[in-house]
Design a protein around this motif. Structure first.
Motif, PDB file in Angstrom:
ATOM      1  N   ALA A 227     -13.667 -14.086  -0.338  1.00 55.14           N
ATOM      2  CA  ALA A 227     -13.413 -14.315  -2.063  1.00 55.14           C
ATOM      3  C   ALA A 227     -11.743 -14.953  -2.037  1.00 55.14           C
ATOM      4  CB  ALA A 227     -13.344 -13.018  -2.792  1.00 55.14           C
ATOM      5  N   ILE A 228     -11.825 -15.833  -2.797  1.00 57.16           N
ATOM      6  CA  ILE A 228     -10.452 -16.109  -3.346  1.00 57.16           C
ATOM      7  C   ILE A 228     -10.510 -16.149  -4.538  1.00 57.16           C
ATOM      8  CG2 ILE A 228     -11.394 -18.705  -2.877  1.00 57.16           C
ATOM      9  CD1 ILE A 228      -8.401 -19.590  -2.301  1.00 57.16           C
ATOM     10  N   VAL A 229      -9.507 -15.414  -5.014  1.00 56.79           N
ATOM     11  CA  VAL A 229      -9.424 -14.995  -6.459  1.00 56.79           C
ATOM     12  C   VAL A 229      -8.502 -15.959  -7.453  1.00 56.79           C
ATOM     13  CG1 VAL A 229     -10.411 -12.704  -6.149  1.00 56.79           C
ATOM     14  CG2 VAL A 229      -7.760 -13.157  -6.143  1.00 56.79           C
ATOM     15  N   PHE A 230      -9.052 -16.513  -8.441  1.00 57.74           N
ATOM     16  CA  PHE A 230      -8.174 -17.378  -9.297  1.00 57.74           C
ATOM     17  C   PHE A 230      -7.545 -16.534 -10.534  1.00 57.74           C
ATOM     18  CE2 PHE A 230     -12.103 -18.761 -11.177  1.00 57.74           C
ATOM     19  CZ  PHE A 230     -11.872 -18.879 -12.499  1.00 57.74           C
ATOM     20  N   SER A 231      -6.685 -17.186 -11.249  1.00 61.23           N
ATOM     21  CA  SER A 231      -6.033 -16.564 -12.449  1.00 61.23           C
ATOM     22  C   SER A 231      -5.583 -15.057 -12.319  1.00 61.23           C
ATOM     23  CB  SER A 231      -6.963 -16.777 -13.436  1.00 61.23           C
ATOM     24  OG  SER A 231      -6.162 -16.586 -14.761  1.00 61.23           O
ATOM     25  N   PRO A 232      -5.195 -14.429 -11.014  1.00 64.09           N
ATOM     26  CA  PRO A 232      -4.461 -13.180 -10.833  1.00 64.09           C
ATOM     27  C   PRO A 232      -3.527 -12.730 -11.863  1.00 64.09           C
ATOM     28  CG  PRO A 232      -3.732 -14.531  -9.067  1.00 64.09           C
ATOM     29  CD  PRO A 232      -4.570 -15.798  -9.818  1.00 64.09           C
ATOM     30  N   LEU A 233      -2.917 -13.705 -12.449  1.00 65.34           N
ATOM     31  CA  LEU A 233      -1.925 -13.347 -13.435  1.00 65.34           C
ATOM     32  C   LEU A 233      -2.346 -13.564 -14.854  1.00 65.34           C
ATOM     33  CD1 LEU A 233       1.202 -15.517 -11.854  1.00 65.34           C
ATOM     34  CD2 LEU A 233       0.456 -13.239 -11.398  1.00 65.34           C
ATOM     35  N   GLU A 297      -9.505  -5.608   1.099  1.00 64.78           N
ATOM     36  CA  GLU A 297      -9.657  -6.421   2.199  1.00 64.78           C
ATOM     37  C   GLU A 297     -10.520  -7.423   2.016  1.00 64.78           C
ATOM     38  OE1 GLU A 297     -12.586  -3.383   4.763  1.00 64.78           O
ATOM     39  OE2 GLU A 297     -10.396  -3.681   5.544  1.00 64.78           O
ATOM     40  N   ARG A 298     -11.571  -7.247   1.068  1.00 68.68           N
ATOM     41  CA  ARG A 298     -12.448  -8.222   1.045  1.00 68.68           C
ATOM     42  C   ARG A 298     -11.935  -9.665  -0.015  1.00 68.68           C
ATOM     43  NH1 ARG A 298     -16.453  -4.111  -1.970  1.00 68.68           N
ATOM     44  NH2 ARG A 298     -14.736  -3.638  -3.050  1.00 68.68           N
ATOM     45  N   VAL A 299     -10.992  -9.370  -0.537  1.00 71.62           N
ATOM     46  CA  VAL A 299     -10.304 -10.485  -0.812  1.00 71.62           C
ATOM     47  C   VAL A 299      -9.281 -11.470   0.027  1.00 71.62           C
ATOM     48  CG1 VAL A 299      -8.433 -11.426  -2.762  1.00 71.62           C
ATOM     49  CG2 VAL A 299      -9.990  -9.494  -3.567  1.00 71.62           C
ATOM     50  N   THR A 300      -9.896 -12.561   0.209  1.00 74.42           N
ATOM     51  CA  THR A 300      -9.127 -13.129   1.513  1.00 74.42           C
ATOM     52  C   THR A 300      -7.735 -13.900   0.760  1.00 74.42           C
ATOM     53  OG1 THR A 300     -11.435 -13.989   2.090  1.00 74.42           O
ATOM     54  CG2 THR A 300      -9.541 -15.154   3.115  1.00 74.42           C
ATOM     55  N   SER A 301      -7.652 -14.196  -0.188  1.00 74.62           N
ATOM     56  CA  SER A 301      -6.493 -15.165  -0.808  1.00 74.62           C
ATOM     57  C   SER A 301      -6.557 -14.934  -2.325  1.00 74.62           C
ATOM     58  CB  SER A 301      -6.741 -16.480  -0.118  1.00 74.62           C
ATOM     59  OG  SER A 301      -5.531 -17.331  -0.643  1.00 74.62           O
ATOM     60  N   ALA A 302      -5.295 -14.995  -2.677  1.00 78.03           N
ATOM     61  CA  ALA A 302      -4.942 -15.076  -4.161  1.00 78.03           C
ATOM     62  C   ALA A 302      -4.427 -16.602  -4.388  1.00 78.03           C
ATOM     63  CB  ALA A 302      -3.956 -14.158  -4.628  1.00 78.03           C
ATOM     64  N   LEU A 303      -5.250 -17.168  -5.519  1.00 78.24           N
ATOM     65  CA  LEU A 303      -5.078 -18.644  -5.808  1.00 78.24           C
ATOM     66  C   LEU A 303      -4.065 -18.771  -6.820  1.00 78.24           C
ATOM     67  CD1 LEU A 303      -5.904 -21.460  -5.252  1.00 78.24           C
ATOM     68  CD2 LEU A 303      -7.760 -21.300  -6.616  1.00 78.24           C
TER      69      LEU A 303
END
Length: 350
Positions: A227-233, A297-303
């Motif tokens: 999972a690469i999550v977008f708009s974390p802000l 840990e299932r979140v690989t990266s924050a975009l």
């Protein structure tokens, strides 16, 4: 024009220590690792911004160990310009380091007029990918995404197009974005049968938009999908930018994927409370929001995007603070609640 030394050397030489600080995470059960923070070119890389600024951000990102740059066909403005500008910088600065980079693009939203310029048909996805490669001056991307679910096109056709892109050498991996949990499971099954495993899912996720915690993260864990999550802000809500009101140069004033409804008092009260927690942790609110989405840990990266080198550096500094203890997480949970800001919700909510 006289030479401007502040624009830097003609030949870019990356920081030799670029891999020493950035943590890398394995993407699901694949062999690919991604940096904990990836750089998205959705905003700030179109023709409305100076190319020198885009170049400086990309150079500094790579210096900091950010090896993943994420684009889409219609990023700009105008549509396609982010890929064009990236392609120029790729040629002039980053070409010698191509094999150190993960470059992704997507197709699914509107790109050109007519019935073949959006959604999830085989015709649109493959034509869009071929155009993206020309704009970016590449022979392949590392990840090609279906940018959104097309409820009117059979999922077999959309996933078949991703599989074909990989088999033709136009992409190394296949991904999806903003699919619900049931459709994600179906997509993973189709791709597995075709022989091209689903690598990654790109959903929106933040302290004010926690929809993936219901089922999607469990599906990704079970299927071995990163999972690469977008708009974390949360489109900028989870920063200090709106604590004192609405700035004249904000995305809200520009009508850029924000509305005044998002800044209603209920949401702002949560933001102020979260900002106080961040201050006690010795972080900005944005840094805490980034660290928070990476706690799983299932979140690989924050975009994340960046409008300046300084903002990029501040975001990456989120990785220097230790993790959360149980008391902090419990206090954050009091305020980290859905703020009705998910404008990318799956069309059939599955």
């Amino acid at each position: 024009m006289p030479y401007n030394a502040s624009l830097g050397p003609t030949r870019y030489e990356p920081d030799p220590g670029r891999y020493e600080q950035m943590p890398y995470r394995r993407c699901g059960r694949s062999g690919l690792q991604l940096p904990a923070i990836s750089l998205g070119l959705w905003q700030n890389f179109g023709d409305d911004r100076p190319l020198a600024n885009s170049r400086a951000i990309l150079r500094r990102a790579f210096d900091l160990g950010i090896t993943h740059f994420d684009l889409a066909n219609n990023y700009g403005p105008p549509y396609g310009s982010a890929e064009i500008n990236f392609g120029r910088i790729m040629d002039e600065d980053l070409r010698p380091f191509r094999d150190e980079l993960v470059i992704s693009t997507k197709a699914g939203y509107d790109m050109w007029p007519g019935p073949y310029g959006e959604w999830g048909s085989r015709k649109y996805l493959l034509a869009s990918l071929e155009q993206s490669l020309r704009r970016m001056r590449l022979d392949h991307v590392d990840i090609f995404y279906s940018h959104r679910l097309d409820p009117r096109t059979p999922l077999q056709e959309t996933m078949g197009a991703l599989d074909d892109a990989v088999r033709r050498g136009l992409a190394r991996y296949a991904g999806i974005s903003s699919y619900g949990p049931e459709r994600t499971r179906e997509a993973a099954a189709i791709l597995r049968e075709l022989g091209t495993p689903l690598l990654i899912h790109q959903p929106s996720y933040s302290m004010l938009n926690r929809w993936i915690e219901g089922e999607l993260l469990d599906v990704l864990g079970q299927e071995g999908v990163g999972a690469i999550v977008f708009s974390p802000l949360a489109q900028g809500l989870l920063t200090d930018r709106y604590l004192g009101g609405i700035p004249d140069d904000s995305r809200l004033r520009a009508g850029n994927y924000m509305s005044e409804q998002m800044l209603r008092e209920e949401n702002m009260a949560r933001v102020r409370a979260l900002a106080e927690i961040a201050a006690r942790r010795g972080q900005t609110l944005a840094q805490m929001a980034i660290a928070w989405v990476l706690r799983d840990e299932r979140v690989t990266s924050a975009l994340l995007g960046a409008s300046s080198v300084q903002q990029l550096e501040q975001n990456v500094a989120a990785l220097t603070r230790p993790g959360f203890d149980e008391q902090e997480l419990a206090e954050i949970d009091r305020w980290a609640q859905d703020g009705e800001i998910n404008i990318w919700a799956p069309p059939d909510d599955r």
